[in-house]
Enzyme design. Structure first.
Site, PDB file in Angstrom:
ATOM      1  N   HIS A 224     -21.580  -5.987 -13.895  1.00 32.00           N
ATOM      2  CA  HIS A 224     -21.593  -6.826 -15.097  1.00 32.00           C
ATOM      3  C   HIS A 224     -20.712  -8.054 -14.978  1.00 32.00           C
ATOM      4  CE1 HIS A 224     -23.448  -3.186 -16.672  1.00 32.00           C
ATOM      5  NE2 HIS A 224     -24.203  -4.093 -17.251  1.00 32.00           N
ATOM      6  N   ARG A 331     -27.735  -8.969 -24.685  1.00 26.84           N
ATOM      7  CA  ARG A 331     -26.787  -7.864 -24.478  1.00 26.84           C
ATOM      8  C   ARG A 331     -25.728  -7.977 -25.585  1.00 26.84           C
ATOM      9  NH1 ARG A 331     -27.655  -9.463 -18.683  1.00 26.84           N
ATOM     10  NH2 ARG A 331     -28.139  -7.583 -17.495  1.00 26.84           N
ATOM     11  N   GLU A 473     -34.497   1.975 -17.151  1.00 23.86           N
ATOM     12  CA  GLU A 473     -33.441   1.668 -16.192  1.00 23.86           C
ATOM     13  C   GLU A 473     -32.868   2.914 -15.532  1.00 23.86           C
ATOM     14  OE1 GLU A 473     -30.248  -0.426 -18.213  1.00 23.86           O
ATOM     15  OE2 GLU A 473     -30.514   0.764 -20.013  1.00 23.86           O
ATOM     16  N   ASP A 497     -29.581  -1.129 -13.226  1.00 25.21           N
ATOM     17  CA  ASP A 497     -29.227   0.289 -13.251  1.00 25.21           C
ATOM     18  C   ASP A 497     -30.277   1.121 -12.525  1.00 25.21           C
ATOM     19  OD1 ASP A 497     -26.694   0.574 -14.559  1.00 25.21           O
ATOM     20  OD2 ASP A 497     -27.655  -0.278 -16.323  1.00 25.21           O
ATOM     21  N   CYS A 544     -36.155  -7.371 -16.906  1.00 23.50           N
ATOM     22  CA  CYS A 544     -34.984  -8.135 -17.337  1.00 23.50           C
ATOM     23  C   CYS A 544     -33.758  -7.858 -16.475  1.00 23.50           C
ATOM     24  CB  CYS A 544     -34.676  -7.877 -18.804  1.00 23.50           C
ATOM     25  SG  CYS A 544     -34.313  -6.156 -19.137  1.00 23.50           S
TER      26      CYS A 544
END
Ligand code: PEP
Ligand code: MG
Length: 615
Positions: A224, A331, A473, A497, A544
């Protein structure tokens, strides 16, 4: 724990050691993972060891054992961090290894049965203070005692030892306090931030208009922190071993976010090459800017939806300029990060509404809070919503939708805010980390209940509730995509993920970065399986994860039938350019060939050579 503050509270700041400033330092290169394109040249700003502010705190005698256990955990964590740094020295040039190894060894020794730690334990026991108070007091006392021995000859050696004690004290305090967030207030304009590690919450505090670049020793390509840095458009290299420990104040650095090389004290030839790189990058940007108003349409007339991912409000203008048609993944973690308390319904409503309005009628897919894994959020721990103790295996624990379904109030507040913001423009809701159909059903029930409650309260809501979709994910979700497709209104495939869980590699891990491969056949097969499940039902499906931003992979994904992509704003024009040059038929042929392969290397070379004339 029963702690009492003695009046008046004393604030102590660990002293920063005074590093020896060499004048003429030779050029040194460090190689890491390029995570955000662009080249930066500037003075370094080191945040290797942020100052920890420790309040002098007393404990009750009955807490001595618990406090000693906290100290033991911090010692173990510090040893682990240093062992990791040491293991990675091997890839550095010999002279760097020779410089850093003794330093790390000295730190390690101090974390063994040392005078420092004996003193700290003694203080906890005798003075009834917290572990961090004891560490600060003992490291300062010890460093002072060492410097008191100075008689002129050995000044430098003693200073070094005192510095080492301070350094290890700071590391212990950091690990004890899990220091909330860093302050970048002192960051000079145009500087390059260099640190051992940078958490996503730290990255969220950076101001891209003041910062030239970022380079760290830890971190992976799709962690991230990397996602945030790309979002901010700051040239960045993560995972460059030895870098933060080799840097000295006053150094200049070049960060090449394309090649992954960070150069400390570049010689004139390196600076000149970097300047040329800066110009070339700016020209490329200008070239792409011309694509902004052109449609994302293939040569044979197929329209493709290119949207932007959103991490931070600071990105809004970039998103608008990128030519993205809406936001495919908002997010919402940003709403909860770097603040003391959880934002209430009104605050969240305002934020979401501002973003929806800024998109002027283009759709916005808002993902409900995805807490867990590497996404630490202090406000949630402070409110007791998530466990304070670190989960031994956070990637496999209580995260995403699992947390929300167990903390209904948190979930309902956020859904209410999203529903209220949905009057400002088209909104969709995404559930993170789904693995079972029951989770989707339970979330839908909550969603509808919240809508009913808001209507009873007299809130104006869209007549038809926004679509409720899910992230695909996890391998579990991908492999049950056919069942999930009957429950969800759309799929958003999160390849970050999905890659991590499929290949059992942490996405933020530096040492195994070469194994983290979103184009591994196993990942692609899961993407294909999930996409086909959606397409069979004519249900919208988008990608995405960071794979969507890789223009080399765009033809393959088009060939698999995907027509919607969401990515960091800077990547939109690059992907659009590819979309505009391909035909769907040739993409389908490529996809057929790629999906027959089992060797990741072959897949990579097929993707690279696609569209290039044969030699
Ligand atoms: C993903 O996992 O691919 C994704 C898009 O979600 P995040 O990166 O926020 O975990
Ligand atoms: Mg994810």
């Amino acid at each position: 724990m029963n702690r009492t503050d003695p009046p008046p509270p004393q604030h102590k700041r660990l002293a920063r050691p005074d590093p020896a400033g060499d004048q003429q330092r030779a050029e040194r290169r460090f190689t890491g993972i390029p995570v955000s394109a662009g080249i930066a040249i500037g003075p370094v700003f080191g945040v290797t060891e942020p100052d920890a502010i420790v309040t002098h705190q007393k404990i009750a005698a009955s807490d001595i054992a618990a406090e000693s256990a906290r100290l033991d955990a911090a010692i173990a964590q510090s040893r682990k961090q240093l062992a990791k740094l040491k293991a990675r020295l091997a890839i550095l040039p010999e002279e760097s290894q020779e410089e850093l190894e003794p330093l790390l060894d000295a730190y390690m020794r101090m974390l063994g049965p040392s005078r420092l730690l004996r003193g700290v334990r003694q203080r906890i026991q005798d003075m009834l203070v917290t572990a961090e108070t004891a560490v600060v007091a003992e490291s300062e006392a010890l460093a002072e005692a060492i410097m008191a021995q100075a008689n002129g000859d050995d000044q430098a050696g003693l200073q070094r030892r005192a510095d080492e004690i301070h350094e290890i004290g700071k590391r212990l305090v950091r690990n004890l306090t899990r220091s909330p967030f860093r302050s970048f207030a002192g960051l000079p304009s145009g500087a390059i931030l260099i640190s051992e590690s940078l958490r996503p919450a730290d990255a969220a505090l950076l101001d891209p208009s003041r910062l030239a670049g970022v380079a760290t020793e830890e971190g992976g390509a799709d962690g991230h922190t990397a996602v945030m840095l790309r979002a901010l458009g700051v040239p960045a290299v993560l995972g460059a071993p030895g870098l933060a420990h080799s840097m000295k104040p006053g150094d200049v650095a070049v960060v090449d976010g394309l090649s992954g090389v960070v150069t400390l004290n570049p010689d004139p030839a390196t600076v000149a090459a970097a300047r040329r790189g800066v110009t070339a990058f700016a020209r490329e940007r200008q070239k792409y800017a011309r694509l902004r108003r052109l449609p994302a349409e293939t040569q044979d007339g197929e329209l493709v939806e290119l949207q932007a991912n959103f991490e931070l409000p600071i990105e809004l203008p970039l998103i608008v300029q990128s030519g993205a048609v809406g936001i495919g993944l908002l997010r919402t973690e940003f709403m909860f990060m770097n603040r003391e308390t959880i934002p209430d319904e009104g605050t969240q409503t305002e934020s979401y509404r501002t973003i929806v309005e800024a998109m002027h009628g283009d759709p916005v897919s808002i993902r409900v809070l995805d807490w867990g894994g590497e996404k630490e959020i202090e406000a949630l721990s402070a409110a007791g919503i998530v466990p304070e103790a670190a989960d031994p295996n956070p990637a496999l624990g209580l995260r995403g939708i699992r947390l929300l379904l167990r903390r209904q109030e948190l979930f309902e507040t956020q859904l209410a805010a999203i529903l209220r913001a949905a009057t400002a423009g088209p909104v969709r809701v995404i559930l993170p980390m789904v693995t079972t159909v029951q989770e989707v059903r339970a979330a839908r029930e909550t969603f509808e209940r919240v809508a009913r409650r808001l209507r009873r309260r007299g809130e104006r809501l869209p007549e038809k509730l926004p679509p409720l979709g899910i992230m695909i994910e996890t391998p579990g979700a991908a492999l049950s995509a056919d069942a999930l497709a009957l429950e969800a209104d759309f799929f958003a495939i999160g390849t970050n993920d999905l890659t991590a869980y499929t290949l059992a590699v942490d996405r933020a891990e530096t040492d195994l970065a070469e194994l983290y491969d979103p184009t591994h056949p196993a990942v692609l097969r899961l993407v294909q399986f999930a996409a086909e499940a959606a397409l069979r039902l004519r249900m919208p499906v988008s990608i995405c994860g960071e794979l969507a931003a890789n223009p080399k992979v765009t033809p393959l994904l088009l060939g698999l039938g995907v027509r919607s992509f969401s990515m960091n704003a800077a990547a939109v024009p690059r992907v659009k350019q590819v979309v505009r040059t391909v035909e769907i038929d040739e993409c389908v042929r490529l996809a057929r060939r790629v999906m027959e392969q089992s060797d990741p290397e072959t897949i990579r070379s097929m993707l690279t050579s696609f569209g290039r004339p044969a030699e």
